[in-house]
Design a protein around this motif. Sequence first.
Motif, PDB file in Angstrom:
ATOM      1  N   GLU A 123      31.824  34.131  51.110  1.00  0.00           N
ATOM      2  CA  GLU A 123      33.041  33.028  50.329  1.00  0.00           C
ATOM      3  C   GLU A 123      32.030  32.302  49.481  1.00  0.00           C
ATOM      4  N   GLN A 170      30.742  32.192  45.575  1.00  0.00           N
ATOM      5  CA  GLN A 170      30.943  30.704  44.397  1.00  0.00           C
ATOM      6  C   GLN A 170      29.688  30.624  43.869  1.00  0.00           C
ATOM      7  N   GLU A 174      29.897  31.664  40.166  1.00  0.00           N
ATOM      8  CA  GLU A 174      30.810  30.839  39.542  1.00  0.00           C
ATOM      9  C   GLU A 174      30.120  29.344  39.235  1.00  0.00           C
ATOM     10  N   TRP A 192      34.132  22.278  45.086  1.00  0.00           N
ATOM     11  CA  TRP A 192      34.113  22.925  44.052  1.00  0.00           C
ATOM     12  C   TRP A 192      35.114  22.657  43.154  1.00  0.00           C
ATOM     13  N   THR A 245      36.489  26.134  39.822  1.00  0.00           N
ATOM     14  CA  THR A 245      36.602  27.483  40.164  1.00  0.00           C
ATOM     15  C   THR A 245      37.680  28.196  40.006  1.00  0.00           C
ATOM     16  N   VAL A 298      38.439  27.110  46.775  1.00  0.00           N
ATOM     17  CA  VAL A 298      37.347  27.303  47.691  1.00  0.00           C
ATOM     18  C   VAL A 298      37.208  25.928  48.696  1.00  0.00           C
TER      19      VAL A 298
END
Length: 222
Positions: free
Chosen positions: A137, A141, A145, A177, A180, A184
């Motif tokens: 995960e 990210q 991202e 974050w 996003t 997250v």
Amino acid sequence: MTTTIFDISNSKKYFNTERHYYNSLVDNCVELLDELLILIDATSDLKQLEYRYSNILVILRFIDVEFKYLQHIVSQLRTNGSQIKPVEFLMHLKNYLVHVDSFIDYLDGFLEVLSEQANIHYRFDRKSIAEFNLINEIRNQIHHESLPTVDYNHESYAPAHSDVAPRAAVFEIRLRWPMTKQEVSSIDLETLIKTTKNALLIKFGSIVCSLLEEVKTKNSNI
């Protein structure tokens, strides 16, 4: 003239010189390579196993190097506040996450070939391991991202040991974050690197232990 820096066909020579270091990470991981090479010598079609397993061990070293760097950053932040090089830190954090994710993929690929070509079966479901899901995960990210915002001195509280005992303040290095597409969860840096590395070493250690006995048994019948 081409100069070869690392030749996978000489993996035994390389890992013999580094045997103590690699075995200190995961017990008997180089001994498993020794047994695999015996099996490969008897069955030339299995050469791919040497390449794949050697890659796993090299990536394991990458993880250890990045982990030690990040652990040093944790120590620096706790001692000196925010006196770190932020871009360098984020680069190493990204490297750590990518290496761990790659290690899991490499390990899965090695086990698949071992099952298909050597008839030695050991597979695992990475989705069933919470720490591996966490790595995937956060790696996705950061890789696709955005980089995290890092909050030092994020104050939380450790659980009290009794109903009357006060809760102790814990100062975390929090990754979050703000930009996003999907939520997250924020996480403490030290918790992230310790739990994920420990989960990886435990899983790999159990695989090495199991495969070592199976490959030894197979070799005894050659």
